[in-house]
Design a protein around this motif. Structure first.
Motif, PDB file in Angstrom:
ATOM      1  N   VAL A   5       0.885  -1.168   0.000  1.00  0.00           N
ATOM      2  CA  VAL A   5       0.000   0.000   0.000  1.00  0.00           C
ATOM      3  C   VAL A   5       0.921   1.217   0.000  1.00  0.00           C
ATOM      4  CG1 VAL A   5      -1.694   1.317   1.328  1.00  0.00           C
ATOM      5  CG2 VAL A   5      -1.842  -1.195   1.242  1.00  0.00           C
ATOM      6  N   VAL A   6       0.695   2.121  -0.948  1.00  0.00           N
ATOM      7  CA  VAL A   6       1.591   3.276  -1.091  1.00  0.00           C
ATOM      8  C   VAL A   6       0.852   4.562  -0.728  1.00  0.00           C
ATOM      9  CG1 VAL A   6       3.024   4.606  -2.697  1.00  0.00           C
ATOM     10  CG2 VAL A   6       2.887   2.113  -2.930  1.00  0.00           C
ATOM     11  N   THR A   7       1.462   5.354   0.152  1.00  0.00           N
ATOM     12  CA  THR A   7       0.942   6.694   0.427  1.00  0.00           C
ATOM     13  C   THR A   7       1.831   7.720  -0.267  1.00  0.00           C
ATOM     14  OG1 THR A   7      -0.230   6.337   2.494  1.00  0.00           O
ATOM     15  CG2 THR A   7       0.809   8.478   2.229  1.00  0.00           C
ATOM     16  N   ILE A   8       1.204   8.679  -0.920  1.00  0.00           N
ATOM     17  CA  ILE A   8       1.949   9.762  -1.561  1.00  0.00           C
ATOM     18  C   ILE A   8       1.541  11.077  -0.907  1.00  0.00           C
ATOM     19  CG2 ILE A   8       2.376  10.980  -3.728  1.00  0.00           C
ATOM     20  CD1 ILE A   8       1.973   8.274  -5.131  1.00  0.00           C
ATOM     21  N   ILE A   9       2.509  11.735  -0.291  1.00  0.00           N
ATOM     22  CA  ILE A   9       2.231  13.009   0.391  1.00  0.00           C
ATOM     23  C   ILE A   9       2.601  14.140  -0.556  1.00  0.00           C
ATOM     24  CG2 ILE A   9       2.700  14.420   2.430  1.00  0.00           C
ATOM     25  CD1 ILE A   9       3.575  11.833   3.880  1.00  0.00           C
ATOM     26  N   LEU A  25      -0.200  -0.180 -12.651  1.00  0.00           N
ATOM     27  CA  LEU A  25       0.730  -1.306 -12.511  1.00  0.00           C
ATOM     28  C   LEU A  25       0.218  -2.310 -11.490  1.00  0.00           C
ATOM     29  CD1 LEU A  25       4.112   0.662 -12.165  1.00  0.00           C
ATOM     30  CD2 LEU A  25       3.355  -0.615 -14.182  1.00  0.00           C
ATOM     31  N   PRO A  26       0.661  -3.586 -11.584  1.00  0.00           N
ATOM     32  CA  PRO A  26       0.298  -4.543 -10.533  1.00  0.00           C
ATOM     33  C   PRO A  26       1.077  -4.296  -9.227  1.00  0.00           C
ATOM     34  CG  PRO A  26       1.671  -5.612 -12.203  1.00  0.00           C
ATOM     35  CD  PRO A  26       1.402  -4.227 -12.681  1.00  0.00           C
ATOM     36  N   TYR A  27       2.132  -3.439  -9.273  1.00  0.00           N
ATOM     37  CA  TYR A  27       3.013  -3.255  -8.124  1.00  0.00           C
ATOM     38  C   TYR A  27       2.280  -2.925  -6.815  1.00  0.00           C
ATOM     39  CZ  TYR A  27       6.356  -0.915  -5.010  1.00  0.00           C
ATOM     40  OH  TYR A  27       7.083  -0.528  -3.921  1.00  0.00           O
ATOM     41  N   ALA A  28       1.379  -1.941  -6.856  1.00  0.00           N
ATOM     42  CA  ALA A  28       0.747  -1.480  -5.613  1.00  0.00           C
ATOM     43  C   ALA A  28      -0.687  -1.994  -5.488  1.00  0.00           C
ATOM     44  CB  ALA A  28       0.734   0.046  -5.549  1.00  0.00           C
ATOM     45  N   LYS A  29      -1.076  -2.294  -4.249  1.00  0.00           N
ATOM     46  CA  LYS A  29      -2.431  -2.757  -3.981  1.00  0.00           C
ATOM     47  C   LYS A  29      -3.398  -1.587  -3.931  1.00  0.00           C
ATOM     48  CE  LYS A  29      -3.002  -4.819   0.086  1.00  0.00           C
ATOM     49  NZ  LYS A  29      -2.640  -5.933   0.997  1.00  0.00           N
ATOM     50  N   HIS A  30      -2.889  -0.470  -3.394  1.00  0.00           N
ATOM     51  CA  HIS A  30      -3.770   0.646  -3.052  1.00  0.00           C
ATOM     52  C   HIS A  30      -2.894   1.899  -2.995  1.00  0.00           C
ATOM     53  CE1 HIS A  30      -7.570   1.997  -1.266  1.00  0.00           C
ATOM     54  NE2 HIS A  30      -6.894   2.646  -0.338  1.00  0.00           N
ATOM     55  N   VAL A  31      -3.377   3.008  -3.522  1.00  0.00           N
ATOM     56  CA  VAL A  31      -2.603   4.256  -3.485  1.00  0.00           C
ATOM     57  C   VAL A  31      -3.394   5.323  -2.714  1.00  0.00           C
ATOM     58  CG1 VAL A  31      -1.474   6.064  -4.837  1.00  0.00           C
ATOM     59  CG2 VAL A  31      -1.491   3.704  -5.704  1.00  0.00           C
ATOM     60  N   ASP A  51      -6.547   6.323  -4.879  1.00  0.00           N
ATOM     61  CA  ASP A  51      -7.769   5.627  -4.496  1.00  0.00           C
ATOM     62  C   ASP A  51      -8.547   6.410  -3.452  1.00  0.00           C
ATOM     63  OD1 ASP A  51      -7.564   3.042  -5.984  1.00  0.00           O
ATOM     64  OD2 ASP A  51      -5.681   2.906  -4.870  1.00  0.00           O
ATOM     65  N   GLU A  52      -7.815   7.023  -2.505  1.00  0.00           N
ATOM     66  CA  GLU A  52      -8.474   7.838  -1.481  1.00  0.00           C
ATOM     67  C   GLU A  52      -7.508   8.876  -0.933  1.00  0.00           C
ATOM     68  OE1 GLU A  52      -9.343   5.715   2.202  1.00  0.00           O
ATOM     69  OE2 GLU A  52      -7.777   4.237   1.746  1.00  0.00           O
ATOM     70  N   ILE A  53      -8.063   9.873  -0.268  1.00  0.00           N
ATOM     71  CA  ILE A  53      -7.268  10.902   0.423  1.00  0.00           C
ATOM     72  C   ILE A  53      -7.476  10.685   1.924  1.00  0.00           C
ATOM     73  CG2 ILE A  53      -7.089  13.389   0.914  1.00  0.00           C
ATOM     74  CD1 ILE A  53      -6.062  12.967  -1.856  1.00  0.00           C
ATOM     75  N   LEU A  54      -6.383  10.616   2.676  1.00  0.00           N
ATOM     76  CA  LEU A  54      -6.478  10.422   4.137  1.00  0.00           C
ATOM     77  C   LEU A  54      -5.590  11.438   4.851  1.00  0.00           C
ATOM     78  CD1 LEU A  54      -6.232   6.506   4.634  1.00  0.00           C
ATOM     79  CD2 LEU A  54      -8.283   7.940   4.857  1.00  0.00           C
ATOM     80  N   HIS A  62      -1.520   2.816   7.538  1.00  0.00           N
ATOM     81  CA  HIS A  62      -2.009   1.779   6.636  1.00  0.00           C
ATOM     82  C   HIS A  62      -1.035   1.429   5.512  1.00  0.00           C
ATOM     83  CE1 HIS A  62      -5.956   3.291   8.279  1.00  0.00           C
ATOM     84  NE2 HIS A  62      -6.067   1.984   8.450  1.00  0.00           N
ATOM     85  N   SER A  63       0.140   2.060   5.502  1.00  0.00           N
ATOM     86  CA  SER A  63       1.019   1.947   4.325  1.00  0.00           C
ATOM     87  C   SER A  63       2.198   1.004   4.503  1.00  0.00           C
ATOM     88  CB  SER A  63       1.576   3.322   3.952  1.00  0.00           C
ATOM     89  OG  SER A  63       0.536   4.161   3.537  1.00  0.00           O
ATOM     90  N   THR A  64       2.720   0.560   3.366  1.00  0.00           N
ATOM     91  CA  THR A  64       3.990  -0.164   3.316  1.00  0.00           C
ATOM     92  C   THR A  64       5.092   0.814   2.895  1.00  0.00           C
ATOM     93  OG1 THR A  64       2.599  -1.807   2.180  1.00  0.00           O
ATOM     94  CG2 THR A  64       4.915  -2.393   2.581  1.00  0.00           C
ATOM     95  N   VAL A  65       4.721   1.679   1.933  1.00  0.00           N
ATOM     96  CA  VAL A  65       5.669   2.669   1.402  1.00  0.00           C
ATOM     97  C   VAL A  65       5.040   4.058   1.499  1.00  0.00           C
ATOM     98  CG1 VAL A  65       6.926   3.444  -0.657  1.00  0.00           C
ATOM     99  CG2 VAL A  65       6.668   0.991  -0.214  1.00  0.00           C
ATOM    100  N   VAL A  66       5.805   5.022   2.004  1.00  0.00           N
ATOM    101  CA  VAL A  66       5.351   6.423   2.083  1.00  0.00           C
ATOM    102  C   VAL A  66       6.300   7.273   1.247  1.00  0.00           C
ATOM    103  CG1 VAL A  66       4.964   8.394   3.618  1.00  0.00           C
ATOM    104  CG2 VAL A  66       4.444   6.060   4.412  1.00  0.00           C
ATOM    105  N   ILE A  67       5.727   8.006   0.298  1.00  0.00           N
ATOM    106  CA  ILE A  67       6.551   8.849  -0.588  1.00  0.00           C
ATOM    107  C   ILE A  67       6.253  10.315  -0.299  1.00  0.00           C
ATOM    108  CG2 ILE A  67       7.070   9.443  -2.993  1.00  0.00           C
ATOM    109  CD1 ILE A  67       6.074   6.612  -3.764  1.00  0.00           C
TER     110      ILE A  67
END
Lengths: 283, 283
Positions: A5-9, A25-31, A51-54, A62-67
């Motif tokens: 699960v990737v979060t992009i700030i 891409l298949p890489y991420a489950k959820h953005v 997918d959503e804004i949090l 909820h993330s695996t990767v935070v960018i």
């Protein structure tokens, strides 16, 4: 590999482009997007970038990767807001300067999870509307290692950038900041200064418009870049930028002296020397 | 309108591109090349840029329109070789400076047949192999009137450029030379100087190559342009170029002072001022 699960700030040009590509891409489950600007947040949802804004803390949890993809001044604050929430997550930034953010992360034990990176792509545009899915394909990304970084987090970052189709260049944060002063920061200053030269001397804007195909468009393209992005970059990389800018003014003065003294032999030598930049460019 | 026979003197990037386009159009009946460089002449025939290669005097004799497309230093000689053979022909040049060639033509009674023009297109490449048929489509061409010019010849030049799909901008030779100093000549000097800055400071060429996507490629693209083309242009437009170059160095120094004094408010103002160049550009 489990799908992260990737979060992009910061879902602007860079963050939005990463988000858009990841969703194809298949890489991420959820953005997940985190975005301080309400209009940008809404736009990112409408454009399907995320997918959503949090809120930040919840997104990190909820993330695996935070960018972190904010302008570099905001990034110095954001990294300090993110790291206290980090347990297993890999945290990346994508900013144009690396020494200051590595320094800002160093006080946290979670610095082990922080991978400083810089995907070498950008345009003179900004905001989520400027995001484009194939921005990064076949481009270079700099990954900077630092003493605290754990290999598992470096590996996570490498997998992300490989999924984005980028090739990886390793440097120290210090090496990175010197190199970008040459290949990016001073190019931008040159372009801003050239735009200001024309605006100062040439009052007939329509004539510029008509004739702008003569090499001018490509040289001043970068002059459309925003102050909100570039002042913090130039501020954070001040010493390297000043060093390169001084050399650039010295080089320009050589051309000026050739013309003043009508020394066209030396002028030809200067141009031939410049031509050898060909070897260092792709095309 | 009768289909003209067109002679192109100098079948390189510009002359070759005009030739290639003309051969795809109904405008011209026959395209003749005049080319001092034997290899270029052979290449122009092989590439099908021209129908035939002839010596200068013979080519002019059989032509309706003669286009001088050599570098600007050679053009000052060529115009004086062409005009004595001219009876009914329209003669154009396509060089990047206009005052010197108008002056070189002024001694001939056939100056009435000479239309100074400058199609605003070029690349950093040169030679017949670099020629491309759609180079000029939708670009601007400057046509300079002068006191001796007859309307019938101006009209012939206009018809040629309309056939090439270009839109026409009228200026005096003096206005042209000032404007191109801004929009083209100083852009090239900036680009040469930036290339030399990088080559001076950065010894690891591979790193430049890897990172060159950061705005650098578009800024130094012009630095690949040849000395044989650019020394004569800068020499012929020396006064205007020096004037603009001095202003450019002054503008660059403002950025330097902002960084030295850490005056980031003024730095933002300089960048915002530069941003207003947007209005003067197409995209």
């Amino acid at each position: 590999m489990e799908q992260p699960v990737v979060t992009i700030i910061g879902v602007g040009l860079i963050g939005g482009s990463i988000a858009l590509k990841l969703r194809s891409l298949p890489y991420a489950k959820h953005v997940i997007g985190v975005e301080a600007n309400e209009q940008h947040a809404q736009k990112a949802l409408t454009l399907g970038l995320v997918d959503e804004i949090l809120p930040l803390a919840e997104a990190v949890k909820h993330s695996t990767v935070v960018i972190i993809a904010t302008p570099v001044n905001a990034a110095l604050q954001v990294i300090q807001q993110v790291l206290p929430h980090v347990t297993h997550q890999t945290v990346l930034d994508v900013g144009s300067t690396k020494v200051p953010i590595v320094s800002a992360a160093a006080d946290f034990s979670q610095a082990s999870n922080f991978v400083p990176t810089h995907p070498m792509w950008g345009t003179e545009f900004s905001g989520p509307e400027a995001a484009t899915a194939d921005a990064f394909t076949n481009k270079a990304v700099v990954i900077c290692s630092h003493p605290a970084l754990l290999a598992s987090h470096l590996q996570q970052a490498v997998q992300l950038y490989q999924a984005l189709g980028m090739h990886i260049v390793y440097m120290t944060p210090e090496e990175h900041d010197v190199h970008v002063a040459y290949v990016s920061h001073v190019s931008h200053i040159t372009s801003f200064a050239l735009a200001n030269t024309v605006l100062e001397k040439e009052k007939e804007e329509n004539t510029i418009f008509e004739l702008a195909s003569g090499g001018f468009e490509s040289t001043v393209r970068l002059a459309k870049s925003t102050a909100s992005m570039w002042v913090p970059i130039l501020q954070q990389n001040r010493d390297n930028v000043l060093d390169v800018l001084n050399e650039h003014i010295t080089q320009l003065r050589k051309f000026k002296t050739c013309l003043e003294k009508e020394n066209y032999t030396y002028l030809a030598e200067l141009i031939e020397q410049a031509n050898s930049i060909k070897k260092a460019l792709k095309q």
